[in-house]
Enzyme design. Sequence first.
Site, PDB file in Angstrom:
ATOM      1  N   ARG A   1      79.451  27.483 140.678  1.00  0.00           N
ATOM      2  CA  ARG A   1      79.245  28.910 140.914  1.00  0.00           C
ATOM      3  C   ARG A   1      80.220  29.360 142.003  1.00  0.00           C
ATOM      4  NH1 ARG A   1      73.811  26.770 140.885  1.00  0.00           N
ATOM      5  NH2 ARG A   1      72.561  27.605 139.153  1.00  0.00           N
TER       6      ARG A   1
ATOM      7  N   LYS B   1      71.638  26.905 144.180  1.00  0.00           N
ATOM      8  CA  LYS B   1      70.590  27.882 144.481  1.00  0.00           C
ATOM      9  C   LYS B   1      69.390  27.176 145.092  1.00  0.00           C
ATOM     10  CE  LYS B   1      71.725  31.480 141.113  1.00  0.00           C
ATOM     11  NZ  LYS B   1      71.226  32.305 139.985  1.00  0.00           N
TER      12      LYS B   1
ATOM     13  N   HIS C   1      82.900  33.323 137.108  1.00  0.00           N
ATOM     14  CA  HIS C   1      81.788  32.923 136.248  1.00  0.00           C
ATOM     15  C   HIS C   1      82.261  32.685 134.815  1.00  0.00           C
ATOM     16  CE1 HIS C   1      77.686  32.153 137.298  1.00  0.00           C
ATOM     17  NE2 HIS C   1      77.243  32.639 136.145  1.00  0.00           N
TER      18      HIS C   1
ATOM     19  N   ARG D   1      83.033  29.132 134.658  1.00  0.00           N
ATOM     20  CA  ARG D   1      81.794  28.358 134.582  1.00  0.00           C
ATOM     21  C   ARG D   1      81.222  28.407 133.166  1.00  0.00           C
ATOM     22  NH1 ARG D   1      77.104  26.475 137.417  1.00  0.00           N
ATOM     23  NH2 ARG D   1      75.167  27.517 136.837  1.00  0.00           N
TER      24      ARG D   1
ATOM     25  N   HIS E   1      70.726  24.431 136.349  1.00  0.00           N
ATOM     26  CA  HIS E   1      69.718  25.369 135.867  1.00  0.00           C
ATOM     27  C   HIS E   1      68.334  24.751 136.015  1.00  0.00           C
ATOM     28  CE1 HIS E   1      72.714  27.605 132.990  1.00  0.00           C
ATOM     29  NE2 HIS E   1      72.777  28.050 134.237  1.00  0.00           N
TER      30      HIS E   1
ATOM     31  N   TYR F   1      74.122  28.801 125.659  1.00  0.00           N
ATOM     32  CA  TYR F   1      75.350  28.165 125.180  1.00  0.00           C
ATOM     33  C   TYR F   1      75.190  27.565 123.802  1.00  0.00           C
ATOM     34  CZ  TYR F   1      76.651  29.064 129.937  1.00  0.00           C
ATOM     35  OH  TYR F   1      76.902  29.704 131.120  1.00  0.00           O
TER      36      TYR F   1
END
Length: 299
Positions: A146, A170, A237, A240, A263, A272
């Site tokens: 990210r 995150k 992004h 990514r 994730h 995806y």
Amino acid sequence: MQADLDAYFEHLRSERQVSPHTLDGYRRDLIKVTGFCLKHHLETWAALNTSHVRQLIAEQHRQGQSGRSLARLLSSLRGLYRYLNQEGRCAHDPAAGISAPKGEKRLPRLLDTDRAMQLLDGGIEDDFIGHRDQAMLELFYSSGLRLAELVGLNLDQLDLPAGLVHVHGKGNKERVLPVGRMARDALQAWLPLRALSNPSDGAVFVSQQGRRLGARAVQLRVRQAGVRELSQHLHPHMLRHSFASHMLESSQDLRSVQELLGHADIGTTQIYTHLDFQHLAKVYDQAHPRARRKQDSDQ
């Protein structure tokens, strides 16, 4: 109400350790809520009820806010009320049970493999900025970082001999990612030049004055590379997304791609699979004899 918000933002920053980018998103969303409260003469968070929140969401939707943006606003509001309830400031959640209007689900934009190679194999200026930018592009695509993860990256998180990078994602969750050969080569070419700038801290990516590059500076450099090498808009992004799609296309291993991306929910990664199906459908249309015959008969 503002004092409660300030305390909540400090809680997010110091205790939850959310990224500056995430904190800005919470702040933008909750400013909309406080504007609504001011307009409707609601002076405390306890005064905001479910009917008010439905009205707020309806107003924002009429003003053109997407379903995704409204879902994020509701999530921000629920997070605030979880904090307020824990602190004894409120005893309810006015956003509970409210869903954002469903909008069209847009698939992320990405580069196909040929365009990704065109970007990364373009000419590199043999100087400080050229090698730095190449290392950033290679690392974005090699490891699926990210933007905030790359900006916050420090030297002690790199293990180039082992081909690994330790990333704080995150929620300050750490994951260990492989760094491909081309990205390692680009970093090894960059790091001696980095040292010449007398860096002010351990940041991997710095300006010529030795200061850590900020998110906006990185976005600008990536955008300029996209214009220079591909004649198109490019943002971090997108690299990514390209990394994730190309990994899934080659491996068909959704769980591994989920781990690489960091994730928490595999549902986020499943976007995806839609991209991969589009690729397979295109190959089918081009290669299957019966598909070709139908296309030929239409001409």
